[in-house]
Design an enzyme around this catalytic site. Structure first.
Site, PDB file in Angstrom:
ATOM      1  N   GLN A  99      32.495  37.591  39.866  1.00  0.00           N
ATOM      2  CA  GLN A  99      31.609  37.701  38.708  1.00  0.00           C
ATOM      3  C   GLN A  99      30.831  36.427  38.449  1.00  0.00           C
ATOM      4  OE1 GLN A  99      35.176  38.137  36.023  1.00  0.00           O
ATOM      5  NE2 GLN A  99      33.866  36.990  34.600  1.00  0.00           N
TER       6      GLN A  99
ATOM      7  N   CYS B  88      33.849  40.571  33.463  1.00  0.00           N
ATOM      8  CA  CYS B  88      35.126  40.959  34.068  1.00  0.00           C
ATOM      9  C   CYS B  88      35.439  42.435  33.882  1.00  0.00           C
ATOM     10  CB  CYS B  88      36.251  40.100  33.505  1.00  0.00           C
ATOM     11  SG  CYS B  88      36.424  40.204  31.697  1.00  0.00           S
TER      12      CYS B  88
ATOM     13  N   HIS C 252      40.216  38.696  29.209  1.00  0.00           N
ATOM     14  CA  HIS C 252      39.816  38.984  30.589  1.00  0.00           C
ATOM     15  C   HIS C 252      40.362  40.342  30.995  1.00  0.00           C
ATOM     16  CE1 HIS C 252      38.230  37.752  34.423  1.00  0.00           C
ATOM     17  NE2 HIS C 252      39.387  37.810  35.048  1.00  0.00           N
TER      18      HIS C 252
ATOM     19  N   ASN D  92      41.495  40.025  40.986  1.00  0.00           N
ATOM     20  CA  ASN D  92      40.639  39.335  40.035  1.00  0.00           C
ATOM     21  C   ASN D  92      39.192  39.458  40.505  1.00  0.00           C
ATOM     22  OD1 ASN D  92      39.858  37.776  37.857  1.00  0.00           O
ATOM     23  ND2 ASN D  92      41.317  36.137  38.257  1.00  0.00           N
TER      24      ASN D  92
END
Length: 444
Positions: free
Chosen positions: A64, A70, A362, A383
Site C-alpha cells: 500500500q 490497508c 490497520h 500484510n
C-alpha cells in the site's frame, strides 16, 4: 505534592533517579540503543517461527506504500484468491487505485450530506468539529469496502494502475480537504435557503472533487478489454467489460453474506448486541457499518474454522502494539518494558479503549493458522507493506496478541450460532462519531 511543581520536588526526583544504579544503567543503555532493541524478549523471538499447520497463501504480498488503504488492500487480497483460481493465474491484483478513487468521491458526497444534515448546529458542535477534522482520510471498514465493490465494481490493476498520489496520498488529501472544507462553509451558509439550494451547491463541490481525483489518480475506466495468458501459457480474452461485469465474473465469494464481528470489552458495550458508529460510512444509500459484539474465543474459533476450510479472513487490529516489523512478529509481551522503566503497564483491553491507548488502526488478512490440540497457537498474516520484511511480507501473530489487539473479523453469517444470527436483526446501538470503534476509517 501541591498543584505546582516546586524546586524541592525536582530535587527529590533528581536525587531519586541518580541514586538508583539500575536507573543509571538503563539510561546509559537507552541513550545509545533503541528501546525496542533493548526490550525485545529474545525467548519469544527464538520460539516463534513462521510455520503453520494450515497455510493458504502461495502468492506475493502487496504494498500500500505511503497510504492508509490497508482495508482496501486486505479486502482485495481476499477477493484476488478466487480470481486467480478462476483465471488460472499465479499472480494477479485488482486495482486498488480504482476503489480508492470511488471511495474518495463517495466519501466526499457522504461528508457533504453530513454537513447539510448538521448545518443548523454551531460550528463548535462536537459532531460538526469531528466531521471537519476527519474529512478525506484514507481508512475504512469492511462494510464500506463491500459497498464500493457492489456499486462500482472492480478492474484489474492494469486497467487503472497506481499513480504517485495513490501510493503517497498526503498531498492529494490536503488539496481535497481544503476544497471540501471550503464547500462545507458554503453549505452551512446556505442553511437558511433550504436543502435544494444546498444540494445545488453540493453538485458544484462534487465536480471539483471529481476533477481533483482525476488529476491525481487518473480517470476510472467505464469499460476495458481484459485478456491474459495463464500459468499454463494459454491465452484468454473476455472482451470488453464494465467494472461491474468484471466483478460479477471474478468475485467468487458472496460479499453480502459477510458480517463484522468485534470484541469490545468495555462495560458500556453489550455482548451479543449489534452496534454502529454515527457518521461512519462512505456510500450514501449503501449498507451501514454494523458490528456484532462477541467474545474473543468465538472470533478465534470462527477465524480458525474458516482458514481450515480454505478461505482467508479479513480482520482489523491495533497494528503497532508489541510488534517487530523486520522479523515480522506480534506477541502480547514481545517487549519487556516494565523492568526497564520500573512501571507496571497494567491497562487491560477495555481500559486501553476507554483511555485512548488502543484502537483499530490497520486491516490485514489471516492466511494461515497453526492448530495444536484443536486450538490456535499462532496466526499467519498477509500484510500490505511489501515483501522486504517478515517472511517476504507475511507476518506471524502469536495467539496472545489476538486476545489483546485484534478487534474485528469479517466472516460468513451462516457460521454464527443461531442466537447470534438472530441478534444481527436487532436495531444497532449508535455510538458517537468519535468512538474508538470507528478509528479504522479515520486512518491517514
Amino acid at each position: 505534592m501541591n498543584s505546582e511543581i516546586t524546586s524541592s520536588d525536582l530535587d527529590l526526583l533528581r536525587k531519586g533517579f541518580t541514586e538508583n544504579p539500575v536507573h543509571r544503567l538503563v539510561q546509559n543503555a537507552v541513550t545509545q540503543t533503541s528501546i525496542d532493541d533493548l526490550a525485545l524478549d529474545r525467548e519469544i523471538v527464538v520460539r516463534t517461527d513462521h510455520s503453520v499447520s494450515h497455510l493458504l497463501d502461495d502468492w506475493k504480498a502487496t504494498n500500500q506504500k505511503n497510504s492508509g488503504r490497508c482495508w482496501l488492500f486486505a479486502g482485495l487480497n481476499l477477493l484476488r484468491v478466487g480470481a486467480m483460481k478462476a483465471m488460472n493465474l499465479k499472480a494477479f491484483e485488482f486495482s486498488q487505485n480504482h476503489l480508492m478513487f470511488w471511495d474518495k468521491f463517495e466519501r466526499a458526497n457522504y461528508f457533504l450530506e453530513a454537513i447539510i444534515d448538521t448545518a443548523d448546529r454551531d460550528g463548535d458542535d462536537r459532531t460538526v468539529a469531528f466531521l471537519l477534522e476527519g474529512v478525506a482520510n484514507d481508512g475504512g471498514q469492511w462494510n464500506m469496502f463491500a459497498a464500493l465493490v457492489k456499486k462500482h465494481g472492480l478492474v484489474p490493476k492494469a486497467a487503472m494502475p497506481e499513480t504517485q498520489s495513490s501510493s503517497s496520498t498526503g498531498r492529494m488529501n490536503d488539496v481535497l480537504r481544503r476544497a471540501l472544507r471550503q464547500g462545507a462553509r458554503d453549505l452551512r451558509a446556505l442553511a437558511s435557503a433550504g436543502t435544494e439550494a444546498q444540494r445545488q451547491r453540493k453538485q458544484e463541490i462534487l465536480e471539483i472533487a471529481y476533477r481533483i481525483l482525476c488529476i491525481h489518480l487518473g480517470t476510472p475506466p467505464e469499460t476495458f478489454v481484459w485478456q491474459w495468458t495463464d500459468k499454463d501459457r494459454e491465452f484468454h480474452r473476455d472482451g470488453e467489460l464494465t467494472p461491474l461485469e468484471f466483478a460479477e465474473k471474478y468475485v467468487t465469494i458472496p460479499l453480502d453474506d459477510y458480517v463484522c464481528l468485534v470484541h469490545d470489552p468495555r462495560p458500556s458495550s453489550l455482548a451479543g448486541r449489534t452496534f454502529t458508529v454515527d457518521r461512519l460510512g462512505n456510500v450514501v444509500g449503501g449498507a451501514p457499518v454494523v458490528y456484532l459484539n462477541v467474545d474473543v474465543p468465538l472470533m478465534k474459533r470462527l477465524a480458525m474454522e474458516t482458514i481450515v476450510a480454505g478461505e482467508a479472513v479479513w480482520f482489523g487490529c491495533d497494528v503497532g502494539k508489541m510488534m517487530r516489523r523486520d522479523i515480522g512478529i506480534w506477541d502480547a509481551k514481545l517487549y519487556d518494558l516494565e523492568p526497564i522503566y520500573g512501571v507496571p503497564f497494567d491497562l487491560d483491553k477495555a481500559d486501553r479503549l476507554t483511555y485512548h491507548d488502543t484502537a483499530m488502526t490497520h486491516a490485514m488478512l489471516f492466511t494461515g493458522v497453526d492448530v495444536m490440540d484443536g486450538q490456535p497457537r499462532r496466526w499467519r498474516v498477509e500484510n500490505s507493506w511489501g515483501d522486504k520484511d517478515a517472511d517476504q511480507g507475511f507476518y506471524t501473530m502469536n495467539d496472545s496478541w489476538f486476545d489483546e489487539y485484534v478487534f474485528e473479523i469479517a466472516v460468513r453469517r451462516d457460521l454464527l450460532p443461531e442466537e447470534l444470527r438472530s441478534a444481527l436483526d436487532a436495531e444497532p446501538i449508535v455510538l458517537p462519531a468519535w468512538d474508538p470503534m470507528g478509528a479504522l476509517a479515520r486512518a491517514h
